[in-house]
Design a protein around this motif. Sequence first.
Motif, PDB file in Angstrom:
ATOM      1  N   GLU A  57     -19.048 -48.267  35.420  1.00 15.59           N
ATOM      2  CA  GLU A  57     -18.999 -49.146  34.252  1.00 15.59           C
ATOM      3  C   GLU A  57     -18.190 -50.397  34.586  1.00 15.59           C
ATOM      4  N   MET A  58     -18.586 -51.516  33.965  1.00 16.60           N
ATOM      5  CA  MET A  58     -17.844 -52.763  34.109  1.00 16.60           C
ATOM      6  C   MET A  58     -17.751 -53.435  32.747  1.00 16.60           C
ATOM      7  N   SER A  59     -16.627 -54.074  32.503  1.00 14.66           N
ATOM      8  CA  SER A  59     -16.468 -54.828  31.266  1.00 14.66           C
ATOM      9  C   SER A  59     -15.447 -55.935  31.504  1.00 14.66           C
ATOM     10  N   ILE A  60     -15.392 -56.853  30.552  1.00 16.53           N
ATOM     11  CA  ILE A  60     -14.385 -57.910  30.605  1.00 16.53           C
ATOM     12  C   ILE A  60     -13.492 -57.730  29.385  1.00 16.53           C
ATOM     13  N   ALA A  61     -12.196 -57.636  29.635  1.00 14.89           N
ATOM     14  CA  ALA A  61     -11.232 -57.410  28.552  1.00 14.89           C
ATOM     15  C   ALA A  61     -10.149 -58.484  28.614  1.00 14.89           C
ATOM     16  N   LYS A  62      -9.701 -58.927  27.469  1.00 12.92           N
ATOM     17  CA  LYS A  62      -8.581 -59.866  27.410  1.00 12.92           C
ATOM     18  C   LYS A  62      -7.314 -59.023  27.313  1.00 12.92           C
ATOM     19  N   ARG A  63      -6.522 -59.058  28.385  1.00 15.12           N
ATOM     20  CA  ARG A  63      -5.322 -58.219  28.477  1.00 15.12           C
ATOM     21  C   ARG A  63      -4.124 -59.036  28.910  1.00 15.12           C
ATOM     22  N   CYS A  75     -12.726 -55.248  34.291  1.00 18.42           N
ATOM     23  CA  CYS A  75     -12.354 -53.831  34.339  1.00 18.42           C
ATOM     24  C   CYS A  75     -13.497 -53.079  35.017  1.00 18.42           C
ATOM     25  N   ILE A  76     -13.199 -52.377  36.088  1.00 17.02           N
ATOM     26  CA  ILE A  76     -14.205 -51.606  36.817  1.00 17.02           C
ATOM     27  C   ILE A  76     -13.810 -50.138  36.795  1.00 17.02           C
ATOM     28  N   SER A  77     -14.716 -49.313  36.281  1.00 12.16           N
ATOM     29  CA  SER A  77     -14.543 -47.860  36.324  1.00 12.16           C
ATOM     30  C   SER A  77     -15.424 -47.344  37.452  1.00 12.16           C
ATOM     31  N   TYR A  78     -14.892 -46.398  38.208  1.00 17.37           N
ATOM     32  CA  TYR A  78     -15.658 -45.874  39.349  1.00 17.37           C
ATOM     33  C   TYR A  78     -15.322 -44.402  39.562  1.00 17.37           C
ATOM     34  N   SER A  79     -16.260 -43.702  40.172  1.00 20.52           N
ATOM     35  CA  SER A  79     -16.042 -42.283  40.427  1.00 20.52           C
ATOM     36  C   SER A  79     -15.283 -42.121  41.742  1.00 20.52           C
ATOM     37  N   VAL A  87      -9.763 -49.935  37.593  1.00 21.27           N
ATOM     38  CA  VAL A  87      -8.913 -51.023  38.067  1.00 21.27           C
ATOM     39  C   VAL A  87      -9.173 -52.254  37.205  1.00 21.27           C
ATOM     40  N   TYR A  88      -8.164 -53.095  37.092  1.00 19.85           N
ATOM     41  CA  TYR A  88      -8.284 -54.364  36.392  1.00 19.85           C
ATOM     42  C   TYR A  88      -8.106 -55.475  37.414  1.00 19.85           C
ATOM     43  N   ILE A  89      -8.986 -56.460  37.340  1.00 19.04           N
ATOM     44  CA  ILE A  89      -8.999 -57.549  38.310  1.00 19.04           C
ATOM     45  C   ILE A  89      -8.949 -58.873  37.554  1.00 19.04           C
ATOM     46  N   THR A  90      -8.040 -59.738  37.967  1.00 22.94           N
ATOM     47  CA  THR A  90      -7.947 -61.071  37.392  1.00 22.94           C
ATOM     48  C   THR A  90      -8.423 -62.060  38.442  1.00 22.94           C
ATOM     49  N   ALA A  92     -11.100 -65.948  38.811  1.00 28.17           N
ATOM     50  CA  ALA A  92     -11.881 -66.976  38.125  1.00 28.17           C
ATOM     51  C   ALA A  92     -13.299 -66.471  37.919  1.00 28.17           C
ATOM     52  N   GLU A  93     -13.900 -66.803  36.818  1.00 28.80           N
ATOM     53  CA  GLU A  93     -15.286 -66.485  36.483  1.00 28.80           C
ATOM     54  C   GLU A  93     -15.614 -64.984  36.538  1.00 28.80           C
ATOM     55  N   PRO A  94     -14.906 -64.167  35.753  1.00 23.91           N
ATOM     56  CA  PRO A  94     -15.189 -62.725  35.791  1.00 23.91           C
ATOM     57  C   PRO A  94     -16.628 -62.396  35.384  1.00 23.91           C
ATOM     58  N   LYS A  95     -17.211 -63.177  34.468  1.00 27.90           N
ATOM     59  CA  LYS A  95     -18.591 -62.921  34.045  1.00 27.90           C
ATOM     60  C   LYS A  95     -19.563 -63.086  35.218  1.00 27.90           C
ATOM     61  N   LYS A  96     -19.334 -64.089  36.050  1.00 30.60           N
ATOM     62  CA  LYS A  96     -20.169 -64.306  37.240  1.00 30.60           C
ATOM     63  C   LYS A  96     -20.077 -63.108  38.177  1.00 30.60           C
ATOM     64  N   TRP A  97     -18.876 -62.545  38.318  1.00 30.11           N
ATOM     65  CA  TRP A  97     -18.690 -61.375  39.179  1.00 30.11           C
ATOM     66  C   TRP A  97     -19.437 -60.166  38.622  1.00 30.11           C
ATOM     67  N   VAL A  98     -19.392 -59.956  37.314  1.00 31.45           N
ATOM     68  CA  VAL A  98     -20.131 -58.841  36.711  1.00 31.45           C
ATOM     69  C   VAL A  98     -21.618 -58.988  37.006  1.00 31.45           C
ATOM     70  N   GLU A  99     -22.153 -60.186  36.811  1.00 32.79           N
ATOM     71  CA  GLU A  99     -23.579 -60.422  37.051  1.00 32.79           C
ATOM     72  C   GLU A  99     -23.950 -60.190  38.512  1.00 32.79           C
ATOM     73  N   GLU A 100     -23.146 -60.697  39.435  1.00 33.19           N
ATOM     74  CA  GLU A 100     -23.434 -60.539  40.862  1.00 33.19           C
ATOM     75  C   GLU A 100     -23.309 -59.080  41.315  1.00 33.19           C
ATOM     76  N   ILE A 101     -22.319 -58.369  40.784  1.00 35.93           N
ATOM     77  CA  ILE A 101     -22.161 -56.949  41.134  1.00 35.93           C
ATOM     78  C   ILE A 101     -23.370 -56.161  40.636  1.00 35.93           C
ATOM     79  N   LYS A 102     -23.797 -56.417  39.384  1.00 39.36           N
ATOM     80  CA  LYS A 102     -24.964 -55.718  38.836  1.00 39.36           C
ATOM     81  C   LYS A 102     -26.216 -56.012  39.652  1.00 39.36           C
ATOM     82  N   GLU A 103     -26.406 -57.263  40.035  1.00 32.99           N
ATOM     83  CA  GLU A 103     -27.575 -57.616  40.836  1.00 32.99           C
ATOM     84  C   GLU A 103     -27.532 -56.921  42.195  1.00 32.99           C
ATOM     85  N   SER A 104     -26.364 -56.888  42.820  1.00 34.61           N
ATOM     86  CA  SER A 104     -26.216 -56.224  44.117  1.00 34.61           C
ATOM     87  C   SER A 104     -26.470 -54.726  44.003  1.00 34.61           C
ATOM     88  N   MET A 105     -26.002 -54.119  42.900  1.00 36.83           N
ATOM     89  CA  MET A 105     -26.235 -52.690  42.682  1.00 36.83           C
ATOM     90  C   MET A 105     -27.734 -52.422  42.527  1.00 36.83           C
TER      91      MET A 105
END
Length: 127
Positions: A57-63, A75-79, A87-90, A92-105
Amino acid sequence: MEKTSLNSGEEMILKAQGHLQFGASWKQGHFFLTNRRLFFTPIAKKLFEVSLDQITEMSIAKRSWLLGVRVKQLCISYSAGLETEQVYITLAEPKKWVEEIKESMTLMLAERWSYNGANPELPGNTE
């Protein structure tokens, strides 16, 4: 990052400087997304690595971040064996990273399940 640190068959997709919450503290370093994995390297050694097929799972949270400032974090959840880690990652452009990770998956799964020698593409790519 030198090409020699990529595994066989890996291609670099994205890289960026950012921070990873590791325990109760934040570590600064570089994130790398390949067609097989996402990993974080602070200065000299790898601190975090996860295969794309372990991400559940992946999401973007304001923390709260440094000095209590609230910023968008990936926020990345993994088995990890029988458990699910997070893990939480800060960066630039977290939305771009979510899109690229999903495409790579998606491309990785397509290669694994229906590889026929052609270059796999997402259905939306019509170039």
